[in-house]
Design an enzyme around this catalytic site. Structure first.
Site, PDB file in Angstrom:
ATOM      1  CG  HIS A   2      77.556  60.299  35.236  1.00  0.00           C
ATOM      2  ND1 HIS A   2      76.704  60.442  34.037  1.00  0.00           N
ATOM      3  CD2 HIS A   2      78.932  59.978  34.738  1.00  0.00           C
ATOM      4  CE1 HIS A   2      77.300  60.312  33.149  1.00  0.00           C
ATOM      5  NE2 HIS A   2      78.445  59.869  33.259  1.00  0.00           N
ATOM      6  NE  ARG A  11      71.760  57.667  48.762  1.00  0.00           N
ATOM      7  CZ  ARG A  11      71.681  58.743  48.044  1.00  0.00           C
ATOM      8  NH1 ARG A  11      70.922  59.740  48.404  1.00  0.00           N
ATOM      9  NH2 ARG A  11      72.277  58.721  46.824  1.00  0.00           N
ATOM     10  CD  GLU A  33      69.812  51.963  31.418  1.00  0.00           C
ATOM     11  OE1 GLU A  33      69.055  51.307  32.288  1.00  0.00           O
ATOM     12  OE2 GLU A  33      70.402  53.090  31.273  1.00  0.00           O
TER      13      GLU A  33
END
Length: 496
Positions: free
Chosen positions: A234, A291, A199
């Site tokens: 992250h 979830r 990306e």
């Protein structure tokens, strides 16, 4: 649905059990040998030990969890988050055993569990994407061709990844081949799948996610956004709802895209669609988490909905209890993850005993935790101890309330993220809402906590002295004075 097995541990297990109890549903805890005395085990109506401490020998053994459900006569299994919550094979095994999986369908989990498959599904609805590859990278030559179009820097990501594993930022072509190799190796080790893709790297993004709810009748709504940009490695540390930067028009557009992503895989249950938002507030689809999220309480605080109850109702086949038009944002909520980590040492996990553990209280303060004073923090699991959430009528009120709650949260015996949270909430960039995922790298240094740690250690010492004095030598209960003719109030004041 009369009885639920909660296939998780700690604070999320307790969180699920409390909502189930309010609905008149019995709960079963499954636990490892290390967790035998944990509060969630004591709280459940029944409890079954499923193995030794390592999660690979307990919480990740789906067959043992299903066996526990059968043995206790449970109707359903709630996976919480982490462990088996996004495991399509486990979800299918639960269904094959004649039980209800309180979550999305196995096919939805499988599609959204692959970042590439998720992107392909979302593209069918015109959801904005970060420029890059749409299929797994086949060779380094292909990578070179891709970067000719995207330019540097780029981000190499594991298709099956999460938590920053298999993720590499590449600044120039000389690094490309080695970083692709390292990303593939790390992805294979972590996920058993070395597929990676490329990306365009967005240098100063905000991480903003949209909570969605869908039922099994085709209805789907979004519950607005959560700002999750303050992260280390992250992984999120501070989350808030709503974001301080989105306009109503952008919020509506992102919400529509999130619902479209859910529809792209016939999603039902609670899920989260994550976006990167650049400095011009352009947003790009990142991934979908199939979830309940760790940070779901901030959404509950601003909407008044109990997401666990919604999950259970949806799993029972009921229609959504609310429409998009009925949903409103009420106030602002901010969450700090209280982790057993040392912020002054690169946020490395810490272990030890909770020698003092006293929760904050008061209006607008919520603590979701799974430990008690005197308990040991094990090395086998995620270091998160609790989530501290504050609600306010405005963002500033929520910020100040969370600061007050941090000051009232007394934890000794281990290093935690409380000092970092207090520091972060007082930074001009946070107060003004002008920050991105580089917040820690830009502003934080271990030295920032030096003075703060000294004050906290002093306060902890005072508190320990007070507790010791009460336990060993109680003060004389007289009306006008204690020892040396001093009132209790004056004696406490002297300790400060």
């Amino acid at each position: 649905m009369q009885k639920i097995v909660v296939a998780n541990r700690g604070e999320i297990a307790l969180r699920v059990m409390r909502s189930a109890r309010e609905m008149g549903i019995a709960t079963v805890a499954v636990f490892s040998e290390a967790d035998r005395n944990m509060p969630f085990v004591q709280y459940a109506d029944e409890a079954v030990c499923i193995g030794p401490a390592p999660s690979s020998q307990s919480y990740l053994l789906g067959d043992k969890i299903i066996a526990a459900a059968r043995d206790t006569g449970a109707d359903a299994i709630h996976p919480g988050y982490g462990f088996l919550s996004e495991n399509a094979k486990f979800a299918q095994a639960v269904k094959d055993a004649g039980l209800i999986f309180i979550g999305p369908s196995p096919s939805s989990i499988e599609v959204m569990g692959s970042k590439l498959a998720a992107k392909q599904a979302a593209q069918r609805f015109g959801v904005p994407m970060v420029p890059g590859t749409e299929t797994p990278l086949r060779s380094i030559d292909e990578a070179r061709e891709v970067v000719k179009k995207t330019g540097f820097p780029i981000l190499i990501k594991a298709s099956a990844g999460g938590g920053g594993k298999g993720m590499r930022v590449v600044q120039q072509e000389a690094e490309l081949e080695e970083q692709v190799r390292l990303a593939k190796s790390e992805a294979l080790s972590a996920f058993g799948d070395d597929a990676v893709f490329i990306e365009k790297y967005v240098g100063a993004p905000r991480h903003i996610e949209i909570q969605v709810l869908g039922d099994q009748h085709g209805n789907c709504v979004h519950l607005f956004e959560r700002e999750c940009s303050i992260q280390r490695r992250h992984q999120k540390l501070i989350e808030e709802a709503p974001s301080s930067v989105l306009t109503p028009a952008i919020r509506e557009a992102m919400g529509k895209c999130a619902v479209d992503v859910a529809r792209a895989c016939d999603y039902y249950g609670a899920g989260t669609v994550e976006f990167l938002v650049d400095e011009q507030l352009n947003f790009y689809f990142l991934e979908m988490n199939t979830r309940l999220q760790v940070e779901h309480p901030v959404t509950e605080m601003i909407t008044g909905l109990d997401l666990v109850k919604e999950q259970i109702r949806i799993a029972r086949g009921e229609k959504l209890s609310i429409t998009q038009e009925q949903l409103r944002i009420s106030g602002h909520a901010i969450e700090l993850r209280l982790c057993a980590e040392d912020p002054a040492n690169n946020f490395l996990p810490d272990t030890g005993r909770l020698e003092i553990y006293i929760r904050p209280q008061g209006y607008g303060v919520r603590v979701d935790d799974g430990y008690e004073q005197g308990m040991d923090i094990p090395i086998f699991y995620d270091p998160m101890i609790a989530k501290l959430i504050a609600w306010g009528a405005t963002r500033e009120e929520a910020r100040l309330r969370l600061l007050r709650a941090i000051d009232e949260y007394h934890v000794t015996g281990i290093r935690t993220t409380l000092p970092f949270g207090k520091w972060a909430l007082q930074q001009p960039a946070f107060i003004n809402g002008r920050f991105d995922t580089n917040f820690i790298g830009k502003y934080f240094t271990p030295q920032a906590l030096n003075g703060q740690n000294e004050e906290e250690e002093k306060a902890a010492a005072i508190l320990a002295a007070q507790l010791w004095q009460k336990a060993v030598k109680p003060q004389t209960p007289v009306a006008n004075g204690g020892q040396n003719g001093l009132s209790r109030w004056k004696q406490r004041r002297r300790l400060r």
